[in-house]
Scaffold this active site. Structure first.
Site, mmCIF file in Angstrom:
data_model
loop_
_atom_site.group_PDB
_atom_site.id
_atom_site.type_symbol
_atom_site.label_atom_id
_atom_site.label_comp_id
_atom_site.label_asym_id
_atom_site.label_seq_id
_atom_site.Cartn_x
_atom_site.Cartn_y
_atom_site.Cartn_z
ATOM 1 N N LYS A 65 59.135 -2.221 -0.105
ATOM 2 C CA LYS A 65 59.048 -1.762 1.283
ATOM 3 C C LYS A 65 60.332 -2.113 2.019
ATOM 4 O O LYS A 65 60.925 -1.275 2.688
ATOM 5 C CB LYS A 65 57.861 -2.420 1.999
ATOM 6 N N GLU A 100 47.508 -6.167 -9.616
ATOM 7 C CA GLU A 100 47.955 -6.735 -8.345
ATOM 8 C C GLU A 100 47.458 -8.176 -8.184
ATOM 9 O O GLU A 100 48.079 -8.983 -7.505
ATOM 10 C CB GLU A 100 47.449 -5.859 -7.183
ATOM 11 N N HIS A 133 45.759 11.189 -29.373
ATOM 12 C CA HIS A 133 46.762 12.130 -29.888
ATOM 13 C C HIS A 133 48.110 11.936 -29.214
ATOM 14 O O HIS A 133 48.981 12.804 -29.280
ATOM 15 C CB HIS A 133 46.255 13.564 -29.712
HETATM 16 O O1 PA5 Z 1 44.757 -4.621 -2.671
HETATM 17 C C1 PA5 Z 1 45.523 -4.522 -1.733
HETATM 18 O O2 PA5 Z 1 45.562 -5.350 -0.811
HETATM 19 C C2 PA5 Z 1 46.481 -3.361 -1.618
HETATM 20 O O3 PA5 Z 1 46.438 -2.549 -2.731
HETATM 21 C C3 PA5 Z 1 46.145 -2.531 -0.395
HETATM 22 O O4 PA5 Z 1 44.854 -2.033 -0.504
HETATM 23 C C4 PA5 Z 1 47.128 -1.398 -0.202
HETATM 24 O O5 PA5 Z 1 48.440 -1.884 -0.155
HETATM 25 C C5 PA5 Z 1 46.829 -0.637 1.081
HETATM 26 O O6 PA5 Z 1 46.857 -1.495 2.169
HETATM 27 P P1 PA5 Z 1 46.193 -1.147 3.542
HETATM 28 O O7 PA5 Z 1 44.738 -0.990 3.327
HETATM 29 O O8 PA5 Z 1 46.509 -2.290 4.430
HETATM 30 O O9 PA5 Z 1 46.817 0.142 4.017
#
Ligand code: PA5
Length: 420
Positions: free
Chosen positions: A408, A273, A294
């Site tokens: 989303k 990310e 494996h």
């Molecule tokens: O690293 C990040 O920002 C994302 O992976 C969030 O943690 C994830 O989308 C969850 O978001 P939130 O904590 O706002 O529900």
């Protein structure tokens, strides 16, 4: 904790590494001076030093309260709001012989089958909910909270209120508003700490403490890494960018202990990310060895040569079990009779490394003496720091995630959410 780079650097010229190392050093300065892209989200950098004694005390107090009140803590969260806690809990507790309060994770998928089976499991258990969402608006945890809150109130009536714990942003988001309105016990995620860098806030620390793990030691380990692992974080960031520049665009994290499966998941999220944007980025993958030797082992040994590995190895897993010395050798195992599994596993790790290097897969190794809360805290901080540096070397903002909005929007459109 030790970083070993020789099986990676042997794939490049010394000068090539020196150049990318220089870039990583500059990126580290950019990170530390808080002048790079995404600098509003660097609260995690000093978190191990800045988290207050009162906050730790409060987290421990509420953790004890949850332990006394419940057999199960249901952690509702997704991405950075759940993986950090799960990775630590799986790595540091016995996953077979569950002791103390059990931790169950929901709100990290939308599978009805999964939710129904957890609701069924909880019927005869005492449980509490920890809803974790920085934004307070993420769909998956919001759906789970609605469902599990309804079940909780059905079971406990008004007492249910005392079993809901909210972890969210100090001011923003609907979850904060709900916590205020309903008077739920709540914790704050600092506004300058993004989800995937939040494991050392209440976001990770509350469930980790409920699972019986020593959070003081974990923070000590992170503090130790803050003071001592800058150089190796720069080197790791440089080595993986060096590989990327040589078209090794996939990094596979390798472990030799199933308890590290979710550590890899946490790492995959952190790096994927943070770096996968602007049409760039190393693709983070993971294998659990020797299991995956494996299956994926075939591809790693002989598939497209665009892979490098990072092996996490726990030197002493504290086990003592040995291969029994039986009367006959019908299974052909006498050559390792009386040898410990620890030893055999280590030879598997070393043998695999040799084979992969020979097969043109560079290998970075990270060794830790043993898996405990202190060493775990070190690993977390090391990888977070290296990720920030690495993202800057790559030339991206490692602290945003604009790409996650696309699914989303199209999902909301299909579901008929107003405004989409
Ligand atoms: O690293 C990040 O920002 C994302 O992976 C969030 O943690 C994830 O989308 C969850 O978001 P939130 O904590 O706002 O529900």
């Amino acid at each position: 904790m030790k970083l070993i780079l020789n099986d990676c650097l042997s794939f490049a010229d010394k000068l090539e590494f020196e150049n990318v190392l220089k870039k990583a050093e500059q990126s580290n300065l950019l990170l530390k001076s808080k002048t790079g892209a995404g600098s509003d989200y660097l609260g995690w950098l000093e978190l191990p030093l800045k988290i207050s004694a009162e906050e730790i005390k409060y987290i421990k107090k509420i953790a004890k309260q949850i332990q006394n009140q419940s057999d199960v803590l249901v952690v509702i969260g997704i991405g950075g709001s759940y993986l950090g806690a799960r990775a630590a809990i799986e790595a540091l507790t016995d996953n077979i012989n569950k002791k103390g309060t059990e931790i169950i994770y929901v709100g990290n998928n939308i599978s009805g089958r999964y939710v129904e089976s957890i609701l069924e499991y909880l019927k005869n258990k005492n449980y509490s909910l920890n809803v974790i969402s920085k934004s307070g608006t993420t769909t998956e945890p919001a759906i789970a909270f609605r469902i599990f809150k309804e079940a909780l109130f059905k079971k406990y009536k008004q007492e249910a209120k005392e079993r809901i714990y909210i972890t969210t942003d100090k001011e923003k988001g609907s979850l904060r508003a709900i916590a205020r309105k309903e008077g739920y016990t709540s914790f704050e995620i600092p506004s300058d700490v993004g989800g995937r860098y939040s494991v050392l806030t209440a976001c990770g620390l509350l469930p980790i403490a409920v699972a019986g793990i020593d959070i003081d030691q974990m923070l000590e380990g992170a503090k130790y890494a803050y003071a001592n692992s800058e150089e190796i974080a720069i080197q790791y960031a440089a080595a993986r960018n060096l590989m990327y520049n040589k078209n090794k665009t996939i990094e596979i994290m390798v472990n030799y202990d199933p308890s590290l499966h979710f550590f890899t998941e946490w790492w995959k999220q952190l790096y994927g990310e943070s770096e996968g944007k602007d049409n760039k980025g190393i693709f983070p993958a993971g294998v659990d060895n020797t299991t995956d030797l494996h299956s994926m082992g075939q591809y790693i040994q002989e598939g497209i040569r665009n892979i490098f590995e990072t092996v996490i190895y726990i030197k002493n897993d504290m086990s003592t079990i040995c291969i029994p010395d039986t009367k006959d050798d019908s299974d052909g195992l006498d050559y390792i009779k009386n040898k410990s599994l620890k030893y055999v596993n280590e030879m598997a790790m070393q043998g695999t490394k040799l084979a992969h290097v020979k097969g043109n897969v560079p290998v970075i190794s990270i060794e830790i003496d043993k898996m405990d809360a202190f060493n775990y805290g070190q690993l977390v901080y090391f990888f977070e720091k290296a990720c920030g540096i690495s993202g800057y070397v790559l030339g991206v903002n490692p602290f945003n995630q604009p790409g996650v909005e696309a699914y989303k929007k199209s999902m909301f459109r299909l579901l008929g959410k107003p405004g989409y």
